[in-house]
Scaffold this motif. Structure first.
Motif, PDB file in Angstrom:
ATOM      1  N   GLY A  39      41.129  44.379  39.779  1.00 35.41           N
ATOM      2  CA  GLY A  39      41.755  44.016  38.603  1.00 35.41           C
ATOM      3  C   GLY A  39      40.893  43.213  37.592  1.00 35.41           C
ATOM      4  O   GLY A  39      41.274  42.218  36.964  1.00 35.41           O
ATOM      5  N   TYR A  40      39.568  43.820  37.633  1.00 31.13           N
ATOM      6  CA  TYR A  40      38.594  43.279  36.544  1.00 31.13           C
ATOM      7  C   TYR A  40      37.826  44.427  35.991  1.00 31.13           C
ATOM      8  O   TYR A  40      38.134  45.523  36.529  1.00 31.13           O
ATOM      9  CB  TYR A  40      37.677  42.021  37.006  1.00 31.13           C
ATOM     10  CG  TYR A  40      36.683  42.543  38.010  1.00 31.13           C
ATOM     11  CD1 TYR A  40      35.532  43.025  37.507  1.00 31.13           C
ATOM     12  CD2 TYR A  40      37.040  42.966  39.416  1.00 31.13           C
ATOM     13  CE1 TYR A  40      34.533  43.652  38.443  1.00 31.13           C
ATOM     14  CE2 TYR A  40      35.951  43.209  40.190  1.00 31.13           C
ATOM     15  CZ  TYR A  40      34.982  43.479  39.812  1.00 31.13           C
ATOM     16  OH  TYR A  40      34.000  44.179  40.663  1.00 31.13           O
ATOM     17  N   VAL A  41      37.314  44.243  34.816  1.00 32.48           N
ATOM     18  CA  VAL A  41      36.245  45.209  34.299  1.00 32.48           C
ATOM     19  C   VAL A  41      34.968  44.473  34.178  1.00 32.48           C
ATOM     20  O   VAL A  41      34.952  43.373  33.667  1.00 32.48           O
ATOM     21  CB  VAL A  41      36.877  45.760  32.781  1.00 32.48           C
ATOM     22  CG1 VAL A  41      35.849  46.518  32.102  1.00 32.48           C
ATOM     23  CG2 VAL A  41      38.249  46.379  32.970  1.00 32.48           C
ATOM     24  N   ASN A  42      33.845  45.454  34.334  1.00 34.93           N
ATOM     25  CA  ASN A  42      32.693  44.966  34.265  1.00 34.93           C
ATOM     26  C   ASN A  42      32.022  45.434  33.228  1.00 34.93           C
ATOM     27  O   ASN A  42      31.882  46.661  32.657  1.00 34.93           O
ATOM     28  CB  ASN A  42      31.686  45.359  35.382  1.00 34.93           C
ATOM     29  CG  ASN A  42      30.366  45.015  35.513  1.00 34.93           C
ATOM     30  OD1 ASN A  42      29.822  44.286  34.299  1.00 34.93           O
ATOM     31  ND2 ASN A  42      29.596  44.906  36.708  1.00 34.93           N
ATOM     32  N   LEU A  43      31.967  44.389  31.907  1.00 33.29           N
ATOM     33  CA  LEU A  43      31.415  44.771  30.641  1.00 33.29           C
ATOM     34  C   LEU A  43      30.007  43.845  30.376  1.00 33.29           C
ATOM     35  O   LEU A  43      29.753  43.562  29.389  1.00 33.29           O
ATOM     36  CB  LEU A  43      32.545  44.111  29.453  1.00 33.29           C
ATOM     37  CG  LEU A  43      33.723  44.543  29.627  1.00 33.29           C
ATOM     38  CD1 LEU A  43      34.664  44.077  28.660  1.00 33.29           C
ATOM     39  CD2 LEU A  43      33.708  46.217  29.477  1.00 33.29           C
ATOM     40  N   LEU A  44      29.262  44.155  31.494  1.00 31.78           N
ATOM     41  CA  LEU A  44      27.908  43.335  31.208  1.00 31.78           C
ATOM     42  C   LEU A  44      26.926  44.634  31.347  1.00 31.78           C
ATOM     43  O   LEU A  44      26.790  45.535  31.894  1.00 31.78           O
ATOM     44  CB  LEU A  44      27.683  42.768  32.821  1.00 31.78           C
ATOM     45  CG  LEU A  44      26.286  42.094  32.908  1.00 31.78           C
ATOM     46  CD1 LEU A  44      26.641  40.766  31.855  1.00 31.78           C
ATOM     47  CD2 LEU A  44      26.156  41.488  34.178  1.00 31.78           C
ATOM     48  N   GLY A  45      26.345  44.561  29.800  1.00 36.76           N
ATOM     49  CA  GLY A  45      25.596  45.746  29.599  1.00 36.76           C
ATOM     50  C   GLY A  45      24.072  45.559  30.156  1.00 36.76           C
ATOM     51  O   GLY A  45      23.796  44.372  30.740  1.00 36.76           O
ATOM     52  N   ARG A  52      19.189  41.799  39.438  1.00 36.29           N
ATOM     53  CA  ARG A  52      20.381  42.727  39.825  1.00 36.29           C
ATOM     54  C   ARG A  52      21.601  42.284  40.366  1.00 36.29           C
ATOM     55  O   ARG A  52      22.544  42.903  40.263  1.00 36.29           O
ATOM     56  CB  ARG A  52      19.590  43.546  41.349  1.00 36.29           C
ATOM     57  CG  ARG A  52      18.806  44.809  40.967  1.00 36.29           C
ATOM     58  CD  ARG A  52      17.968  45.012  42.029  1.00 36.29           C
ATOM     59  NE  ARG A  52      18.879  45.194  43.188  1.00 36.29           N
ATOM     60  CZ  ARG A  52      18.642  46.133  44.090  1.00 36.29           C
ATOM     61  NH1 ARG A  52      17.939  47.189  44.048  1.00 36.29           N
ATOM     62  NH2 ARG A  52      19.387  45.994  45.122  1.00 36.29           N
ATOM     63  N   ASP A  53      21.567  41.264  40.637  1.00 36.54           N
ATOM     64  CA  ASP A  53      22.895  40.360  41.039  1.00 36.54           C
ATOM     65  C   ASP A  53      23.005  39.011  40.481  1.00 36.54           C
ATOM     66  O   ASP A  53      22.846  37.835  40.818  1.00 36.54           O
ATOM     67  CB  ASP A  53      22.975  40.305  42.784  1.00 36.54           C
ATOM     68  CG  ASP A  53      24.249  39.639  43.038  1.00 36.54           C
ATOM     69  OD1 ASP A  53      25.169  39.942  42.246  1.00 36.54           O
ATOM     70  OD2 ASP A  53      24.238  39.339  44.378  1.00 36.54           O
ATOM     71  N   SER A 128      28.673  36.569  37.108  1.00 37.42           N
ATOM     72  CA  SER A 128      28.685  36.846  38.642  1.00 37.42           C
ATOM     73  C   SER A 128      29.970  37.726  38.872  1.00 37.42           C
ATOM     74  O   SER A 128      31.166  37.263  38.785  1.00 37.42           O
ATOM     75  CB  SER A 128      28.704  35.445  39.311  1.00 37.42           C
ATOM     76  OG  SER A 128      29.029  36.110  40.745  1.00 37.42           O
ATOM     77  N   LYS A 129      29.378  38.832  39.678  1.00 36.88           N
ATOM     78  CA  LYS A 129      30.831  39.705  39.931  1.00 36.88           C
ATOM     79  C   LYS A 129      31.308  39.259  41.169  1.00 36.88           C
ATOM     80  O   LYS A 129      32.804  39.258  41.206  1.00 36.88           O
ATOM     81  CB  LYS A 129      30.384  41.190  40.326  1.00 36.88           C
ATOM     82  CG  LYS A 129      29.608  41.213  41.620  1.00 36.88           C
ATOM     83  CD  LYS A 129      29.249  42.826  42.001  1.00 36.88           C
ATOM     84  CE  LYS A 129      28.606  42.884  43.407  1.00 36.88           C
ATOM     85  NZ  LYS A 129      27.551  43.663  43.383  1.00 36.88           N
TER      86      LYS A 129
END
Ligand SMILES: C[S@@+](CC[C@H](N)C(=O)[O-])C[C@H]1O[C@@H](n2cnc3c(N)ncnc32)[C@H](O)[C@@H]1O
Length: 284
Positions: A39-45, A52-53, A128-129
């Motif tokens: 339930g999230y979106v990764n918008l990290l260009g 890497r993390d 941080s994912k």
């Protein structure tokens, strides 16, 4: 948790608005970002990543979640809610920049709802994912993996921006805030965790923060400052370990210092917090 779409979201690559398109978000130029099942979106260009993390690792996030869930920082959450509540209504947008695992937004939402019965738009993002994945389990809000350096939100869209123990980027903060909007910065004061710092460092140095000067240089107007000081209950060995793991002291302390900390038990610490309000004025 189901993803909560907001029409304030923008593409991190070209800053066009992002529309909901089945199980992804898409901009007019065709850049698409999948909605993760959590339930999230990764918008990290790619350009916003320095490793890497990036951001807090999985273990730091778990340590912070467990420590905060035990209620040791409840007075911090209460004071934050008291400062934010008077300025929000159902039309407001609150953004937590560097939201970690979502403890403060969960507390804030609960306290706003129980006292004001209103439901502002709540957006939380973190680089941080692991933190964002943990946050999705706390409450339904718009959760994003994103960086303070390139906030994927429309300009002039937030009424209240929070930066708690974070890494502020004042130009980006200023851009997403509405005219007259508020930035609330919450940071450690000089006596914060002083007992623990005396154990882990050979010499405790006073760090003079230049945050306020940086914020004013970026065009923010200084608002009220308030502080909160209290002692925690005696902390167990595990809780000391969690506390150390959730702060930059984990990286800064000497090996011997950290070793001494592992022997602490039944150890209360001082919490000393500074709440600084800043306002977005007109163009500078
Ligand atoms: C000390 S933690 C505070 C987390 C949360 N605000 C809290 O008080 O519980 C700092 C957070 O900032 C995040 N962070 C670091 N650099 C960032 C950046 N450039 N943009 C957004 N978040 C960032 C880290 O991943 C971490 O979750």
């Amino acid at each position: 948790m189901k993803f909560v779409y907001s029409d304030l979201l923008t593409c991190p690559l070209d800053h066009h608005a992002l529309q909901l398109d089945a199980d992804c978000l898409r901009c007019a130029d065709g850049h698409a970002f999948d909605i993760a099942r959590q339930g999230y979106v990764n918008l990290l260009g790619a350009a916003d990543k320095r490793s890497r993390d990036p951001g807090d690792g999985k273990e730091m996030v778990a340590a912070r979640r467990d420590f905060l869930n035990d209620g040791h920082y409840q007075p911090v959450a209460d004071k934050l809610a008291n400062l934010v509540k008077p300025q929000v209504n159902t039309d407001s947008t609150i953004v937590d920049a560097g939201c970690g695992e979502g403890y403060y937004l969960e507390q804030l939402e609960t306290q706003i709802e129980s006292s004001s019965h209103c439901k502002p738009t709540i957006i939380g993002f973190d680089i941080s994912k692991w933190a964002v994945q943990a946050a999705t389990r706390r409450l339904a809000a718009t959760w994003l993996v994103a960086s303070n350096r390139n906030i994927p939100l429309a300009a002039n869209s937030a009424d209240c921006l929070l930066s708690l123990f974070g890494f502020p980027v004042f130009n980006s903060f200023r851009s997403v805030l509405k005219e007259g909007g508020t930035l609330l910065m919450v940071d450690a004061g000089p006596q914060h965790l002083i007992e623990l710092r005396k154990v882990i460092y050979p010499e405790v140095r006073r760090s003079d923060s230049t945050m306020l000067q940086q914020a004013c240089a970026a065009g923010f107007l200084e608002g009220e400052t308030s502080t909160l000081q209290f002692q925690t209950d005696p902390l167990s060995q595990l809780q000391i370990h969690q506390l150390l793991s959730m702060t930059p002291h984990l990286f800064r302390a000497t090996r011997e210092g950290k070793e001494r900390a592992t022997r602490l038990d039944h150890f209360p610490v001082t919490v000393d917090i500074v709440f600084q309000r800043l306002h977005k004025g007109g163009n500078t």
